[in-house]
Design a protein around this motif. Structure first.
Motif, mmCIF file in Angstrom:
data_model
loop_
_atom_site.group_PDB
_atom_site.id
_atom_site.type_symbol
_atom_site.label_atom_id
_atom_site.label_comp_id
_atom_site.label_asym_id
_atom_site.label_seq_id
_atom_site.Cartn_x
_atom_site.Cartn_y
_atom_site.Cartn_z
ATOM 1 N N PRO A 88 0.819 -1.226 0.000
ATOM 2 C CA PRO A 88 0.000 0.000 0.000
ATOM 3 C C PRO A 88 0.850 1.273 0.000
ATOM 4 O O PRO A 88 0.487 2.254 -0.641
ATOM 5 N N ARG A 89 1.981 1.265 0.677
ATOM 6 C CA ARG A 89 2.809 2.474 0.738
ATOM 7 C C ARG A 89 3.361 2.865 -0.631
ATOM 8 O O ARG A 89 3.761 4.002 -0.847
ATOM 9 N N PHE A 93 -2.309 6.383 -5.824
ATOM 10 C CA PHE A 93 -3.765 6.497 -5.792
ATOM 11 C C PHE A 93 -4.392 5.352 -6.571
ATOM 12 O O PHE A 93 -3.733 4.690 -7.365
ATOM 13 N N TYR A 119 -11.192 -1.145 -1.075
ATOM 14 C CA TYR A 119 -9.922 -0.580 -0.629
ATOM 15 C C TYR A 119 -10.120 0.621 0.291
ATOM 16 O O TYR A 119 -9.336 0.844 1.206
ATOM 17 N N TRP A 123 -8.201 0.105 3.735
ATOM 18 C CA TRP A 123 -6.972 0.894 3.753
ATOM 19 C C TRP A 123 -7.154 2.282 4.358
ATOM 20 O O TRP A 123 -6.211 3.085 4.348
ATOM 21 N N LYS A 126 -4.576 3.138 6.758
ATOM 22 C CA LYS A 126 -3.236 3.276 6.174
ATOM 23 C C LYS A 126 -3.044 4.635 5.510
ATOM 24 O O LYS A 126 -2.047 4.866 4.850
ATOM 25 N N GLY A 127 -4.030 5.526 5.645
ATOM 26 C CA GLY A 127 -3.893 6.875 5.096
ATOM 27 C C GLY A 127 -4.514 7.081 3.732
ATOM 28 O O GLY A 127 -4.227 8.071 3.066
ATOM 29 N N PHE A 128 -5.379 6.176 3.306
ATOM 30 C CA PHE A 128 -6.060 6.337 2.021
ATOM 31 C C PHE A 128 -7.398 7.035 2.251
ATOM 32 O O PHE A 128 -8.160 6.662 3.139
ATOM 33 N N ASN A 138 -3.510 8.003 -1.493
ATOM 34 C CA ASN A 138 -2.620 7.725 -0.371
ATOM 35 C C ASN A 138 -2.048 9.065 0.085
ATOM 36 O O ASN A 138 -1.248 9.681 -0.632
ATOM 37 N N HIS A 141 1.646 10.315 -0.165
ATOM 38 C CA HIS A 141 2.249 10.730 -1.432
ATOM 39 C C HIS A 141 1.732 12.078 -1.929
ATOM 40 O O HIS A 141 2.018 12.468 -3.060
#
Length: 179
Positions: A88-89, A93, A119, A123, A126-128, A138, A141
């Motif tokens: 994921p990192r 997008f 997702y 996620w 995880k910052g999405f 994400n 990024h």
């Protein structure tokens, strides 16, 4: 397994959403989802929520409900004739389009299975963040957040791609980033 203490209308919506993720409803569960205004049961863990935010409760439960960590922590994408396992990192997008769901990394783009909603649910921690009806970003990024007209934003990514945050999703982005 969870117990529901809420209005009939919210209960039906929650049952429908929870069943999609195979989360069972049990009247004697240790976890209780309680709509604000209802009495809290003694001796059990309660999650209190506003009726309008019932989907946030589903996301919270779903983020901890999947047992197969590998499925949450990677995705498999097709690029050209080859499959790749992607962290994921490494994903900038995700975008839903006429070709299906695509995952964009710095160096390549991959065709992937599942849905954008899937997702978004697994996620989120995880910052999405969803920025419009067809894109999930994400936040790790995002290089710049540019205020745009009509309460919208443009996100400039690490690879200089610019993505527009729709007016509908701007408030959620501001709340997430405490802007």
């Amino acid at each position: 397994m969870v117990q529901l203490l809420c209005s009939a209308k919210v209960c039906e919506k929650l049952k429908q959403e929870l069943s999609k993720h195979r989360i069972e409803i049990q009247p004697d569960s240790d976890w209780v989802l309680v709509e604000r205004g209802y009495d809290l049961p003694d001796g059990r863990l309660c999650i209190v929520f506003e009726a309008i935010d019932y989907m946030d409760v589903v996301k919270l439960l779903v983020s901890g409900a999947y047992e197969d960590i590998h499925l949450r922590d990677t995705l498999t994408g097709l690029s050209g004739n080859k499959f790749a396992v992607i962290e994921p990192r490494d994903v900038l997008f995700l975008e839903a389009g006429s070709d299906g769901l695509m995952a964009y990394a710095k160096s390549n783009r991959y065709s992937i299975k599942e849905t954008l909603q899937y997702y978004e649910n697994i996620w989120a921690a995880k910052g999405f963040v969803r920025i419009n009806k067809s894109q999930l970003v994400n936040l790790l990024h995002v290089k710049e957040i540019i205020p745009w007209f009509n309460s919208r934003y443009v996100l400039r990514m690490d690879n200089n791609t610019e993505l527009e945050v729709s007016k509908m999703f701007s408030k959620k982005l501001r709340n997430t980033l405490k802007m």
